[in-house]
Design a protein around this motif. Structure first.
Motif, PDB file in Angstrom:
ATOM      1  N   LEU A 109       5.840  -0.054 -16.591  1.00  0.00           N
ATOM      2  CA  LEU A 109       6.433  -1.184 -17.301  1.00  0.00           C
ATOM      3  C   LEU A 109       7.855  -0.892 -17.782  1.00  0.00           C
ATOM      4  N   GLY A 110       8.062   0.298 -18.305  1.00  0.00           N
ATOM      5  CA  GLY A 110       9.409   0.718 -18.646  1.00  0.00           C
ATOM      6  C   GLY A 110      10.047   0.036 -19.836  1.00  0.00           C
ATOM      7  N   TYR A 111       9.257  -0.515 -20.741  1.00  0.00           N
ATOM      8  CA  TYR A 111       9.850  -1.111 -21.937  1.00  0.00           C
ATOM      9  C   TYR A 111      10.388  -0.006 -22.846  1.00  0.00           C
ATOM     10  N   PRO A 112      11.359  -0.349 -23.693  1.00  0.00           N
ATOM     11  CA  PRO A 112      11.958   0.673 -24.565  1.00  0.00           C
ATOM     12  C   PRO A 112      10.943   1.255 -25.552  1.00  0.00           C
ATOM     13  N   ASP A 113      11.291   2.378 -26.117  1.00  0.00           N
ATOM     14  CA  ASP A 113      10.485   2.963 -27.183  1.00  0.00           C
ATOM     15  C   ASP A 113      10.334   1.962 -28.325  1.00  0.00           C
ATOM     16  N   SER A 114       9.173   1.979 -28.979  1.00  0.00           N
ATOM     17  CA  SER A 114       8.940   1.181 -30.197  1.00  0.00           C
ATOM     18  C   SER A 114       9.180  -0.312 -29.973  1.00  0.00           C
ATOM     19  N   HIS A 115       8.771  -0.812 -28.834  1.00  0.00           N
ATOM     20  CA  HIS A 115       9.087  -2.197 -28.457  1.00  0.00           C
ATOM     21  C   HIS A 115       8.061  -3.205 -28.958  1.00  0.00           C
ATOM     22  N   PHE A 116       6.810  -2.768 -29.193  1.00  0.00           N
ATOM     23  CA  PHE A 116       5.737  -3.695 -29.567  1.00  0.00           C
ATOM     24  C   PHE A 116       5.095  -3.287 -30.894  1.00  0.00           C
ATOM     25  N   ASP A 117       4.627  -4.302 -31.619  1.00  0.00           N
ATOM     26  CA  ASP A 117       3.877  -4.032 -32.838  1.00  0.00           C
ATOM     27  C   ASP A 117       2.476  -3.513 -32.517  1.00  0.00           C
ATOM     28  N   ARG A 143       5.779   0.547 -32.006  1.00  0.00           N
ATOM     29  CA  ARG A 143       6.758   0.806 -33.065  1.00  0.00           C
ATOM     30  C   ARG A 143       6.117   1.617 -34.194  1.00  0.00           C
ATOM     31  N   PRO A 144       6.922   2.341 -34.981  1.00  0.00           N
ATOM     32  CA  PRO A 144       6.384   3.002 -36.183  1.00  0.00           C
ATOM     33  C   PRO A 144       5.704   1.979 -37.096  1.00  0.00           C
ATOM     34  N   GLY A 145       4.504   2.296 -37.531  1.00  0.00           N
ATOM     35  CA  GLY A 145       3.715   1.362 -38.325  1.00  0.00           C
ATOM     36  C   GLY A 145       2.841   0.456 -37.477  1.00  0.00           C
ATOM     37  N   GLY A 146       3.002   0.523 -36.166  1.00  0.00           N
ATOM     38  CA  GLY A 146       2.206  -0.306 -35.266  1.00  0.00           C
ATOM     39  C   GLY A 146       0.930   0.386 -34.826  1.00  0.00           C
ATOM     40  N   LYS A 147       0.204  -0.265 -33.899  1.00  0.00           N
ATOM     41  CA  LYS A 147      -1.114   0.251 -33.522  1.00  0.00           C
ATOM     42  C   LYS A 147      -1.332   0.203 -32.015  1.00  0.00           C
ATOM     43  N   LEU A 148      -2.131   1.151 -31.524  1.00  0.00           N
ATOM     44  CA  LEU A 148      -2.610   1.177 -30.146  1.00  0.00           C
ATOM     45  C   LEU A 148      -4.123   1.024 -30.167  1.00  0.00           C
TER      46      LEU A 148
END
Length: 274
Positions: A109-117, A143-148
């Motif tokens: 996918l190659g999206y930037p670092d910290s791109h999604f919540d 992103r920092p504070g986000g979740k996987l």
């Protein structure tokens, strides 16, 4: 095609393109149920951005879009064009304009670092040989504070029907029989926790949950096989062998009055520190 990753991708795309006709049938309502259970664990907020990899027909993406609202955005990606088409249709029916579905490879996918919540993977992480590498890539985009969120099958998936299925396949087509499936690598809490840890996600919250799918008739089991990862084997064995396997399975389930199969799942949530 000697690249294991390319082989796995091609097989997954072909399998779920074929399974698309039955993917949303009532006997497979466990897709939607577990997708919603995954999203409920994320604690999404209005305005959040969400990436759903291996999104299927939107079992987790659609409820996420309802939660994040018009100021949020949900992107679902999948290798199956036919599942993506169904997901788009369902989003339109629901009047959801804050989401998009794309035919795309979750490993590229190659999206930037910290791109999604939040990044979500429901029943998709095990389709690649290097699961730890994929976890690392998905975690990078949170992103920092986000979740996987990673959801996978628990033990005894589709039992007691699945053992019956394997026995019938072994009799009909030994070359197609395998007691091992990709998801078998992570069907217990510790394996899932280790997977996330090795992918850079420390201290993930991992929960096992028992579940079952009612069978209104024994025929429902064959619908599940047609609309799941078992579809590839059905198509490979040909119509005559498949008909015999179906008869064997359905007759046994009917005679033994089996009214449900197990759909146990394991849910993992990683919280990215600030």
């Amino acid at each position: 095609m000697d690249d294991p990753l390319k082989q796995a991708k091609a097989k997954a795309a072909a399998t779920y393109d074929a399974a698309a006709d039955h993917f949303d049938d009532e006997p497979l309502s466990f897709w939607e149920r577990i997708g919603r259970r995954t999203v409920a664990r994320l604690g999404l907020r209005a305005g959040d951005s969400v990436l759903d990899v291996g999104c299927g027909t939107g079992a987790s993406a659609l409820p996420a879009a309802h939660i994040v609202g018009r100021d949020g955005f949900v992107l679902g990606v999948d290798l199956s064009a036919r599942l993506i088409d169904r997901a788009r249709s369902k989003a339109t029916t629901c009047g959801l304009t804050n989401m998009e579905f794309r035919l795309a490879d979750m490993t590229e996918l190659g999206y930037p670092d910290s791109h999604f919540d939040a990044v979500v993977s429901v029943f998709s992480i095990f389709f690649v040989p290097d699961m730890e590498g994929l976890v690392r890539e998905l975690w990078r985009m949170v992103r920092p504070g986000g979740k996987l969120a990673v959801t996978t099958w628990g033990p005894r998936i589709f039992e007691p029907a699945y053992s019956l299925w394997l026995e019938a396949i072994k009799r009909e087509r030994p070359d197609l029989h395998s007691a091992f499936n990709p998801w078998d690598r992570i069907t217990d809490i510790e394996s899932v926790r280790n997977l996330l840890r090795n992918g850079g996600v420390m201290n993930a919250e991992v929960t096992a949950e028992e579940g079952s799918q009612p069978l209104l008739s024994a025929e429902d089991w064959w619908t599940i096989a047609l609309g799941s990862g078992l579809r590839w084997t059905i198509d490979q064995m040909g119509p005559e062998a498949a008909a015999r396997v179906k008869t064997d399975n359905v007759q046994w389930l009917s005679e033994n009055k089996i009214g449900s199969i197990e759909t146990n799942a394991i849910y993992a949530i990683g919280n990215k520190p600030f």
